[in-house]
Enzyme design. Structure first.
Site, PDB file in Angstrom:
ATOM      1  N   HIS A   1      -8.717  -7.574 -10.265  1.00 54.44           N
ATOM      2  CA  HIS A   1      -7.772  -6.644  -9.675  1.00 54.44           C
ATOM      3  C   HIS A   1      -6.554  -6.472 -10.569  1.00 54.44           C
ATOM      4  CE1 HIS A   1      -9.435  -7.610  -5.420  1.00 54.44           C
ATOM      5  NE2 HIS A   1      -9.920  -6.466  -5.831  1.00 54.44           N
TER       6      HIS A   1
ATOM      7  N   CYS B   1      -3.316 -12.468  -2.102  1.00 56.74           N
ATOM      8  CA  CYS B   1      -4.543 -11.998  -1.464  1.00 56.74           C
ATOM      9  C   CYS B   1      -4.640 -12.413  -0.009  1.00 56.74           C
ATOM     10  CB  CYS B   1      -5.756 -12.561  -2.205  1.00 56.74           C
ATOM     11  SG  CYS B   1      -5.864 -12.028  -3.899  1.00 56.74           S
TER      12      CYS B   1
END
Lengths: 260, 947
Positions: A148, A249
């Site tokens: 990411h 996250c």
């Protein structure tokens, strides 16, 4: 929710330790910082459901429910939707079947969005995000060699981008700097993983930064420790990191008081 | 009349700030150099063009002087011209006196309006809208007629006032001085200006006003009558006055063509040259969105900005979220309705307002809810809050343009205060801050930006975008130029100078920059003006008391302008002016127009042209040191409107001359040289940050180069070869004509290398002027030297240098001019290639054989064979052919010089017109070779300067 964590090749996850780290994470947010923490029920059928960040992007009064790039995670959105609805947020769902977006690819700086175009996030997903948050510029940043965009960066302050030292991270930073009308300060840390930290601006507590523990990334921790205006809270994340999990996250920060 | 005239002149002076200096310089030069020949030539040319036309020069002199003062070149020209014009005027005067007298008041008003923009609504009833419309439709043709009319009216006025003649004389004298040196070039420019100027004046007399409607931001409509020839600034100032707006630099007037294309009215150009369709309908809009509205000085300015943003938001141009819609809407309510009043503000009170493209009940409820929280905010505070929130929107102040990238993908180019943004759909996929951009250019429908190399890269990259059409590309380019100048520069750049390097559009942002407008607004000292926040209705004002003298001048100007083909007339006038200078006052007063024209004709048409061109180029190179330079710039500006293209076909029995067989080749050579030059500036710019901005501008010029490079690389190579050949040819010619010249040439080359050839050329033109040229060289020297050095590789540059030098040695300053022209020629070639999308640029290129002429100058006999004027709807072409036969050292030379004036709006494909002209010239004289192509492009921008 951390039973069958999908993982790449690597060491086994110590579930007990992962549980402890998670509890510490929640404990800091709820107990030490006084935040209201809403925990989603764990769903063993969704091994990645701990990474709630990927399924929703919340900015101000609007929440975008994403369409995660990994098909196995699409159902995670449902639980998130229920919680967000309970918060009276303006909810937008990403229904376009051609769109994928992981929240881990979305970096909101307070002024604008950067969306990493990665294996998990595509152009269409970014477009929908742009349509959802029309007030803000949404710039795309190609992400290579990382899961990411936020695998190697995050916001560490109101105008401060924490960035890893890898080539991919630095390249992405250059792109972001070029794309922005605003000049951000940067905090470069030796370790990409350590560049993912959680910044919060909490009334009466000021700048709060959750960063990776010195035991994990001592050199990077030293860099964070130079931030004098921040309340620094080291948090270990050794186990979830094995499955590509970073500090950001595990939560979706919502600037709103729940009436629940 | 005189008193009036004086006032006018003053006004002009003010407006002309730059101009006067130049003019002053020029006069000195002019006095030094003999212009008799020029004046003769010009007179003859003028006479040929139209008997009616010549008069304008004299008339124009007063008016033109004023205007010219604004733009030195133009002024000087007008001054020179006046004698002939005066004579003609006298003729006309006798007849229309009565009418003119009556009209004078009206005319005066008009003139004032145009000049000072003060007189607003003085719609002269006499002027009929129909006439104006007709004029618009047939601009060129109508102009001629109008000019004549105006001339007559102007004449009448002068007749009434004996003083006028005196004034004119004075003006003429001044002009003469200026003209002497620059006469030829300046004359051309001046004539153009004069024409334009005259036209507006004429319009008033003959009731050539046009009704303008301006849609204001509050939804009301402002209407007024303008002279058909009025420039955009006149209307804009009227509107701002109507709005009581002082910080007006952020705003502009928009007109739409095809109901889709949004165009900004160029305040420096005549309105009618920009808007084709007759109903003149504009909208008043924010042009530059201030990044920080809180720095605006006046609440009224913020108010108009708010109105604009409300429009932008309601129309969807400025996207924002639901919450932002509601918040901004609530501030709008607070500003316009005041505190929420439960009694007065019922549930549906909000529905009258439109806050968003898709306004929902939910949103209205949210707006009402937020409105209640703003209790106590004054309207001004509410506006400020509105702006504080609106300015953060990502699309605030972003001017979007549809385009395709190099792969044909649809994208949007957004121009904003900080630079250029590239969007694909809603996503920002790239961004180029102004400092990153070295050049901005467009060619045809392609838009290019040259980007500074990234940190680890060595080479700058050029990125191309495909716009829907040429107009869109130009529109985008202009918007970029304007935004860059407004937000990035402290003061607007000088319009591109005639450096050989500069190609294409010379368009520059002529208004104040943000820095300047902030500075100016700091000086605003008035109580906060009261204004109604809802729709305010005001009546257009009418101004009276325009000085009759002004009107007269305008009339005079109009007379000169009678030559519908402004460009051609201009050229002729210039030459004539130069001659007139020699003759000076006496002749001018007498106003024997015929004589002057004859003189011009007899004299070397080429020389005149060359001189004019040469000075222009030199001028362009040199900043202020030479008046000529300034003139050149103006000419370039004018070029946008009408392009003067001079094709000189030199046929030499000698093989040498043949070298440049094709004008196209010459053009190519020129292109090459241009490219080189362009590259140089960019480099220099990159070196320094301050230069960056300039570089960017340069880049704009350079864009042509880029295009050329990209598209025409092959051609370039060919061109280079051609250029070399040409140079050789030139050199040969020089040698053949005069041995002494040959000797001088090599020496010059060495000199040239050190200094800027172009500049030197300009200097050489007038020996007296040398000082000026030297100065110029000094100023420009560094840059030019660099360029030259780079260019040294190019034969063309060397040749140019040599030629000027040769001229100096063997011949009088005239030769020098030729040299200059040569430098220009390089530029022309670019134009001819059509690669320069911006046709607007005024570049003058001349390929010279000057040495030959110089040697034979004494014995040369010039015969004017024919003067043709072909007028089409959109383009007016005037062709003047000079055939000169010379015998030198047993070698007979026949030179045919054709001057083709193409007058038309910027839309005309000048490149095509030039190519056609060259083609025709070749066809007509198959046995001859085209050795020189001089292109004068005149843009209306110069006009602005004048006013």
């Amino acid at each position: 929710c951390r039973q069958a964590l999908r993982s790449a090749a690597g060491p086994e996850v110590d579930f007990a330790r992962a549980e402890r780290e998670y509890q510490l994470y929640v404990g800091v947010l709820r107990g030490k910082l006084g935040l209201q923490v809403l925990e989603l029920p764990a769903d063993e059928s969704l091994p990645d459901c701990v990474f709630v960040e990927d399924v929703a992007v919340v900015c101000e009064e609007t929440a975008l429910l994403t369409r995660p790039g990994a098909p196995s995670r699409r159902k995670e959105v449902e639980a998130m939707k229920k919680v967000l609805e309970s918060l009276n947020l303006n909810i937008v769902e990403m229904v376009d079947e051609n769109a994928t977006l992981d929240g881990g690819d979305v970096l909101f700086t307070g002024r604008e969005f950067f969306v990493g175009l990665s294996r998990r996030t595509n152009q269409r997903g970014a477009e929908i995000l742009a349509d959802t948050f029309k007030d803000y510029a949404v710039s795309t940043v190609p992400v290579h060699d990382a899961l990411h965009l936020k695998s190697f960066c995050s916001m560490a302050g109101p105008n401060l981008i924490a960035i890893g030292s890898s080539e991919a991270a630095q390249k992405a930073l250059k792109t972001m700097q070029q794309m922005s009308d605003h000049r951000y300060d940067k905090l470069t840390v030796p370790d990409d993983a350590a560049a993912n930290c959680v910044y919060l601006n909490i009334p009466n507590k000021g700048h709060v930064l959750l960063h990776r523990a010195p035991e994990e990334y001592p050199e990077s921790a030293k860099v964070f420790e130079k931030l004098k205006d921040h309340m620094l809270i080291p948090i270990a994340n050794t186990e979830l990191e094995k499955v590509d999990g970073a500090l950001t996250c595990c939560s979706v920060l919502i600037n709103k008081t729940s009436e629940l | 009349m005189t008193t009036e005239v004086g006032s006018e002149t003053e006004v002009k002076k003010d407006s002309e700030q730059l101009g006067p200096d130049k003019a002053k310089d020029k006069p000195e030069e002019a006095s030094e150099t003999p212009v008799n020949q020029k004046s003769r030539e010009t007179s003859s040319e003028e006479a040929q063009d139209s008997s009616s036309v010549p008069a304008p020069t004299s008339q124009s002199s007063p008016g033109s002087q004023k205007k010219e003062k604004a733009s030195p070149e133009s002024k000087g020209i007008s001054r020179f011209l006046p004698p002939w014009l005066k004579k003609q005027k006298s003729y006309t005067l006798a007849e229309p006196k009565d009418e003119t007298k009556k009209r004078t008041t009206g005319e005066e008003q008009v003139v004032e309006e145009s000049e000072g923009q003060t007189s607003e609504g003085v719609a002269q009833p006499k002027k009929s809208l129909e006439e104006a419309a007709a004029e618009n439709q047939h601009n060129v043709k109508a102009n001629d007629k109008e000019e004549k009319h105006s001339v007559s009216s102007a004449e009448t006025q002068p007749a009434k006032d004996g003083k006028e003649t005196e004034v004119e004389k004075v003006a003429e004298e001044k002009e003469e001085k200026q003209e002497e040196k620059e006469k030829r070039e300046t004359k051309e420019v001046q004539t153009v200006e004069i024409k334009t100027e005259i036209i507006p004046q004429k319009s008033p007399k003959k009731s050539k006003t046009v009704q303008c409607k301006v849609m204001l931001l509050d939804g009301t409509e402002y209407s007024c009558d303008l002279e058909k020839r009025a420039k955009g600034q006149v209307l804009f100032d009227k509107v701002c006055e109507h709005l009581n707006l002082l910080e007006k630099d952020y705003f502009g007037l928009v007109f739409y063509e095809n109901s889709e294309q949004k165009n900004w009215l160029d305040s420096s150009k005549e309105i009618k040259r920009q808007i084709r369709s007759l109903p003149w309908i504009f909208t008043f809009n924010v042009k530059f969105y201030p990044p920080d509205p809180s720095q605006l000085t006046e609440d009224i300015t913020r108010y108009f900005l708010c109105l604009q943003l409300r429009q932008d938001i309601a129309s969807g141009r400025l996207p924002c979220s639901f919450v932002t819609h509601a918040l901004l809407g609530s501030y709008t309510l607070q500003a316009e309705l005041g505190d929420h009043d439960p009694e007065e503000h019922r549930s549906d009170y909000i529905s009258e307002f439109q806050f968003a493209p898709n306004q929902t009940q939910e949103m209205e409820e949210k707006v009402a809810e937020l409105h209640k929280t703003h209790r106590g905010l004054t309207p001004a505070q509410a506006d400020s809050q509105f702006l504080e929130n609106a300015k953060r929107l990502s699309m605030y102040g972003v001017d979007l343009h549809h385009a395709k990238d190099s792969e044909g993908v649809d994208i949007m180019l957004g121009v904003c205060a900080n630079g250029l943004l590239i969007y694909k759909d809603r996503l920002r996929i790239n961004r180029f801050a102004w400092p990153k951009i070295l050049k901005i250019s467009y060619k045809r429908s392609n838009f290019y930006i040259k980007v500074r190399p990234a940190e680890l890269e060595q080479f700058e990259s050029t990125i191309g975008f495909k716009l829907p059409n040429h107009r869109a590309a130009k529109r985008l380019w202009k918007v970029c130029v304007e935004h860059h100048t407004f937000f990035r520069l402290v003061s607007p750049e000088q319009p591109p100078k005639a450096k050989f390097l500069t190609l294409g559009s010379k368009f520059r942002y002529s208004g104040r920059t943000q820095a300047q407008t902030r500075q100016a607004s700091n000086l605003i000292d008035r109580p906060a003006p009261y204004f109604e926040r809802t729709s305010s209705k005001r009546v257009s004002r009418s101004l009276d008391g325009a000085p009759t003298g002004i009107s007269d001048q305008s009339l005079l100007r109009g007379l000169p302008t009678t030559g519908g083909q402004a460009a051609g007339d201009k050229i002729l006038d210039i030459e004539a002016a130069g001659q007139a200078k020699l003759k000076e006052g006496g002749e001018e007063e007498d106003g024997s127009p015929v004589k002057t024209p004859q003189l011009e004709l007899t004299q070397d048409g080429k020389r005149h042209a060359s001189r004019t061109e040469g000075p222009c180029t030199g001028v362009s190179d040199a900043d202020k040191s030479s008046h000529e330079t300034l003139d050149i710039v103006e000419e370039k500006k004018q070029a946008e409107v009408g392009i003067e293209e001079t094709l000189v076909v030199d046929e030499t029995n000698k093989g040498k001359m043949q070298v440049a067989t094709d004008a196209g080749e010459a053009c190519k050579v020129e292109h090459l040289s241009k490219k080189d030059s362009s590259s140089l500036p960019s480099d220099s710019s990159s070196s320094s940050s301050s230069s960056e901005s300039e570089d960017e501008e340069v880049g704009e010029y350079q864009p042509h180069h880029r295009a050329i490079e990209e598209v025409i690389r092959e051609e370039q190579e060919e061109e280079e070869d051609v250029k070399r050949k040409e140079h050789e040819e030139k050199i040969q010619h020089v040698e053949a004509t005069a041995e002494g010249s040959k000797l001088s040439v090599p020496v010059e080359h060495t000199q040239v290398t050190t200094e800027d050839l172009v500049q030197e050329n300009a200097v050489t033109i007038a020996t007296e002027e040398k000082n000026l040229s030297e100065e110029i060289k000094q100023d420009l020297g560094e840059e030019k030297e660099e360029e030259q050095l780079r260019l040294n590789g190019d034969v063309s540059h060397v040749d140019i240098d040599v030629a000027p030098q040769i001229i100096c040695c063997s011949e009088p300053p005239v030769v020098k001019t030729e040299m200059v022209t040569i430098s220009d020629a390089t530029q022309r070639t670019e134009i001819s290639t059509k690669e320069v999308p911006i046709v607007q640029t005024e570049t003058k290129t001349i390929t010279y054989e000057s040495p030959q002429f110089d040697g034979s100058a004494a014995g040369n006999a010039g015969v004017l064979l024919s003067a043709q004027t072909i007028t089409s709807e959109s383009i007016s072409t005037t062709t003047t052919t000079h055939i000169t036969k010379m015998v030198k050292g047993g070698v007979s030379e026949t030179r045919i010089e054709k001057r083709i004036v193409i007058t038309g709006d910027a839309d005309i494909d000048h490149d095509e017109a030039l190519a056609q002209a060259i083609k025709e010239a070749k066809e007509q004289h198959p046995d001859m070779s085209v050795t020189r192509v001089v292109v004068h492009k005149e843009t209306e921008l110069a006009e602005e300067d004048e006013e």
